[in-house]
Design a protein around this motif. Structure first.
Motif, PDB file in Angstrom:
ATOM      1  N   GLU A 471      43.968  31.252  45.900  1.00  0.00           N
ATOM      2  CA  GLU A 471      42.749  30.833  45.190  1.00  0.00           C
ATOM      3  C   GLU A 471      41.503  31.406  45.848  1.00  0.00           C
ATOM      4  N   ALA A 472      41.505  31.388  47.180  1.00  0.00           N
ATOM      5  CA  ALA A 472      40.349  31.929  47.900  1.00  0.00           C
ATOM      6  C   ALA A 472      40.190  33.413  47.589  1.00  0.00           C
ATOM      7  N   MET A 473      41.307  34.121  47.568  1.00  0.00           N
ATOM      8  CA  MET A 473      41.254  35.552  47.273  1.00  0.00           C
ATOM      9  C   MET A 473      40.731  35.803  45.860  1.00  0.00           C
ATOM     10  N   ASP A 474      41.219  35.030  44.905  1.00  0.00           N
ATOM     11  CA  ASP A 474      40.764  35.184  43.516  1.00  0.00           C
ATOM     12  C   ASP A 474      39.255  34.978  43.426  1.00  0.00           C
ATOM     13  N   ARG A 475      38.785  33.970  44.128  1.00  0.00           N
ATOM     14  CA  ARG A 475      37.343  33.716  44.089  1.00  0.00           C
ATOM     15  C   ARG A 475      36.559  34.887  44.658  1.00  0.00           C
ATOM     16  N   LEU A 476      37.036  35.378  45.788  1.00  0.00           N
ATOM     17  CA  LEU A 476      36.326  36.486  46.438  1.00  0.00           C
ATOM     18  C   LEU A 476      36.371  37.750  45.580  1.00  0.00           C
ATOM     19  N   ASN A 477      37.536  38.003  44.980  1.00  0.00           N
ATOM     20  CA  ASN A 477      37.636  39.173  44.105  1.00  0.00           C
ATOM     21  C   ASN A 477      36.731  39.004  42.884  1.00  0.00           C
ATOM     22  N   GLY A 478      36.587  37.749  42.435  1.00  0.00           N
ATOM     23  CA  GLY A 478      35.657  37.453  41.339  1.00  0.00           C
ATOM     24  C   GLY A 478      34.221  37.763  41.735  1.00  0.00           C
TER      25      GLY A 478
END
Ligand SMILES: Cc1ncc(C[n+]2csc(CCOP(=O)(O)OP(=O)(O)O)c2C)c(N)n1
Ligand code: SF4
Lengths: 559, 284
Positions: A471-478
């Motif tokens: 989830e953290a990665m998805d947010r950062l990629n967002g």
């Protein structure tokens, strides 16, 4: 939509029941649910809390900010009020000088059933969310059965529901609700049951105990034997004895108990007896933080016990993985006749999540025992017969008429007899190592890779950090970053192909793990020679959460 | 009757010439043969020590495990296999020292296991240190001023714990030893036989001669089901050492019978994973 409910109070106030009822009801309504526990090592008093996060899209880890805080006591307000969002709500039955919603829970419950105080809070929260009461009532009925308790709860729910207005107005997901709501230990225990475990021995130790509880409470239905051993030494030795008997056997413990099992682990190794061990980590050393979480035993479990012998370690990444990996662990233990360790942790053990139904049809049990009907009559049975791949024909006592099976903890020859000559010793060590090499080739799953091709940063992790990290990665990629992640489940022997691929990219390796020394980072460096660029380590006894990970990665790594 | 020679492992032993383990092994083969039990119908569990090497020197199914840990694997095996005879052979150090916790709890469980303790009152394999049963008159390299703790009385301990079968035998009286072994093997429950076994190398006090002069067979009219009499008999040591079944309590049910859902052949019975669907639905 993404809502985080925290239920806080002291031990003995029934938090677990509230958490189970809310979690299961939300799951039945079709939401994605993730719940985690945070408790102290005591039976009464102290400060405990449960987090139940749900949404219409996948939620897979804890967050910090709170939408609804159900504070069952004053500490609950004091400790958590700063995390409550500006438009969030605090439910509290008491007198405090701040902004909260007064819930007259004790007063309302007194007239109906004083024990059902928490139900009033439930009714309030449910109405705040705008969710239908039937879902709650059904789950309560399943838990307590029909009767007075159920009627009292319904009365209180209805009364509480009348008292407030809807604030969050959650939209119900449409479509059929399928899937399960399960925690990590339940998934391990059910995986073992499905794999046909026939003997489970353990000594209670938090946070592994609920595996023992699950199997013990269903042993008659499963037709298996579950024994509470006198200590962990007995537990592992009992399981090895049952495995010698031809049964699928397992034991489970946490780090301290595993320390006591270390000699037995080596025994299974040299005896070449299949064994599955769940090691559910908590912070150590010694008694450590009994009810908290950590990933501090990685180096220990792969190196446990004296001497050299093959074993496998699998660290499940989530509840779904925990089930399939436990099932697989039994097949691998049988195929290679060695111990397989399921390395989980307190966080995953207790975290409940909605996951797809297990595909039971696709699973196959593979025992790898000799077939007594096909054993040549004139062939002498040798337990440790030397073979090309190091795997000897395995029979259990009494299986082959007229033959005997001899296992030994001393170094031995093909028959199992004690030897001391150097030549046989080398042969037997080579034989056991050959199995390890075969396992590396045939049964070692590469880590899961998620993310863009050739990312700027690669987050590397093992086991239960997967959900929060994803989830953290998805947010950062967002937010426009280029980050990928590599999540190890098979961790020993370390599968290296995917990692080696990174050599050719200009990708920074960021290892994220729940310990203070970077055990995974060291393992990677030792096994591949790759340099780890950053380490994100957490060892406060708490799990990684999405918000904290995003903050730390942004501040310390990506900047 | 089964020929006792089929138990010959045809291997050189690591035991000293004259060791009490030799007559013990011979008696065991005769006991098994006399009961018509073939090698493939016995599973023997041992720990570590001179005594514990037994499965290498007698041809039966064997599990030579860890020091002090013979009972737990025997129990695990017993649970999954109700058919074979389960025998534990171990030394006094192995059983009452390193394995003390296990014997305590296995008496409580009462699994169907015959347990033969080779009690030489010394640690043989590690060269002559005191064991829990070493007599107070003995000095060793580690206990140069005499032993430091009072000797453990295994018979009294087992009787007091309510073990379902407690006996003592002596390798110098093989007929009686065979009789005790057979009774223990046939007993349904945990049967402890403490066997006086001289260590000719390290125990210069408790010799064949010493035991011969002191041991005597219990009278025919001794009633082993009388708990009070058994406690009294268990106290006897020194000038008079009783041999025979000191206590038995056949009313105690064997451990596995408490798990009445266990089938006899469940090692072979595997369900297809799909048959666990109803169990999975508990999580739906
Ligand atoms: C964990 C462990 N501790 C110590 C030892 C060393 N050790 C081997 S046998 C033994 C004592 C054996 O004494 P006993 O059980 O009386 O058997 P005996 O050799 O006299 O037959 C010891 C201490 C070991 N093998 N393992
Ligand atoms: S040391 Fe003692 S017990 Fe061991 S073999 Fe020699 S005589 Fe027997």
């Amino acid at each position: 939509m993404d809502i985080n409910i925290v239920v806080a109070g002291e031990a003995g106030q029934g938090l677990k029941t509230v958490d189970q009822i809310i979690g299961k009801s939300l799951h039945r309504l079709g939401f994605s649910v993730f719940s985690s526990k945070n408790y102290m090592s005591r039976i009464r008093g102290g400060h405990n809390f449960m987090q139940i996060r749900f949404g219409d899209e996948k939620v897979a880890g804890p967050v910090e900010e709170i939408d609804i805080l159900i504070a069952l006591n004053e500490d609950g307000v004091d400790i958590h009020q700063d995390s409550v969002k500006d438009d969030g709500v605090i439910l509290f039955d008491g007198d405090k000088d701040l902004d909260y919603m007064q819930v007259p829970a004790k007063e309302m419950a007194k007239e109906v059933n004083p024990k059902a105080v928490n139900t009033v809070f439930l009714g309030y929260a449910w109405k705040l969310l705008g969710l239908p009461l039937d879902a709650l009532k059904d789950v309560i009925k399943e838990k307590f059965g029909e009767g007075d308790i159920y009627d009292d709860n319904v009365k209180l729910l209805d009364a509480a529901y009348e008292k407030v207005d809807t604030t969050f107005d959650c939209e119900l997901p449409d479509g059929d609700v399928k899937g399960l709501y399960i925690n990590g230990n339940q998934a391990i225990a059910f995986g073992a049951a499905t794999a046909g475990v026939q003997f489970y021995a353990a000594y209670p130790m938090t946070p592994s105990t609920s595996i023992l509880n699950y199997l013990a409470s269903r042993q008659d239905k499963l037709g298996i034997a579950v024994e509470q051993a006198e200590d962990e030494i007995a537990a592992i030795n009992m399981a090895i004895g049952a495995s010698f008997g031809g049964a699928r056997a397992m034991t489970g413990t946490s780090g301290g108990g595993f320390s006591l099992m270390a000699e037995g682990l080596g025994l299974a190794g040299i005896m070449e007896t299949p064994l599955v061990i769940a090691e559910v980590q908590r912070p150590g050393p010694a008694t450590g933080l009994p009810t908290r979480t950590e990933q501090g035993d990685l180096s220990f479990v792969i190196n446990a016990s004296q001497g050299e012998f093959p074993l496998k370690v699998i660290a499940p990444r989530d509840q779904e993985d925990a089930f399939y990996q436990t099932f697989r662990a039994f097949n691998i233990a049988d195929k290679y006749q060695l111990p397989v360790i399921i390395l989980s942790d307190a966080y995953l053990a207790d975290a409940g999540a909605t996951i797809p139904e297990f595909k039971l049809d696709e699973l196959k049990i593979d025992r790898n025992l000799v077939d007594e009907n096909e054993w040549p009559e004139d062939k002498e049975y040798k337990r440790y017969e030397l073979t090309e791949d190091g795997i000897s024909p395995r029979a259990y006592p009494g299986q082959l008429e007229g033959e005997v099976v001899l296992l030994d903890s001393d170094e031995h020859d093909e028959n199992g007899f004690i030897i001391e000559d150097g030549e046989t010793r080398v042969k037997m060590v080579d034989k056991r190592n050959a199995k390890f090499e075969k396992m590396k080739r045939e049964d070692n799953e590469e880590p899961l890779y998620i993310g863009p091709d050739k990312p700027d940063y690669m987050l590397v992790s093992f086991g239960s950090t997967y959900g929060a990290l994803k989830e953290a990665m998805d947010r950062l990629n967002g937010n426009g970053h280029s980050i990928g992640m590599l999540s190890f489940s098979d961790i020993w022997p370390l599968p290296t192909a995917e990692l080696e691929k990174q050599r050719s990219y200009d990708t920074k390796l960021v290892v994220v793990e729940g310990n203070s020394t970077g055990q995974l980072a060291s393992l990677i460096q030792a096994e591949t020679g790759l340099t780890v660029d950053h380490r994100i380590l957490k060892y406060d006894g708490r799990p990684f959460n999405v918000d904290g990970l995003v903050r730390e990665l942004e501040e310390e790594v990506i900047s | 009757m089964v020929d006792k020679n089929i138990f010959d492992a045809d291997r050189e032993t690591a035991w000293c010439p004259g060791c009490g383990n030799f007559p013990l092994r011979k008696s065991l083969a005769e006991a098994l043969a006399g009961l018509d039990i073939t090698p493939d119908r016995v599973a023997m569990f041992t720990g570590i020590g001179q005594a514990a090497k037994m499965p290498h020197y007698i041809r039966v199914n064997g599990f030579n495990g860890l020091h002090g840990r013979a009972l737990p694997p025997a129990l695990g095996f017993r649970m999954v296999n109700p058919e074979l005879k389960v025998i534990v052979e171990s030394g006094d150090g192995d059983t009452y020292g390193e394995g003390g916790n296990h014997i305590l709890h296995n008496i409580r469980r009462n699994p169907d296991i015959a347990h033969f303790v080779h009690d030489n009152q010394i640690y043989g394999l590690t060269k002559g240190q005191a064991s829990p049963t070493t007599g107070e008159e003995i000095k060793t390299e580690v206990q140069p001023y005499g032993i430091t703790a009072a000797p453990f009385n295994p018979i009294k301990f087992a009787v007091a714990m309510g073990a379902s079968f407690v006996a003592r035998a002596f390798v110098g009286n093989q007929d009686h030893l065979i009789e005790m072994m057979q009774a223990a093997i046939e007993h349904e429950g945990y049967a402890l036989v403490d066997i006086l076994q001289p260590c000719v190398t390290f125990n210069k006090v408790n010799t064949y001669q010493w035991y011969k002069e002191r041991s005597y067979l219990l009278d025919d009219d001794y009633d082993p089901t009388d708990y009070k009499a058994a406690v009294e008999k268990a106290e006897e040591w020194g000038d008079d050492i009783p041999l025979g079944i000191i206590y038995r309590n056949d009313a105690r049910k064997p451990f596995r019978s408490k798990f009445d859902w266990l089938s006899d052949s469940f090692v072979k019975d595997y369900k297809e994973p799909a048959e666990y669907d109803d169990l999975m639905q508990e999580f739906a």
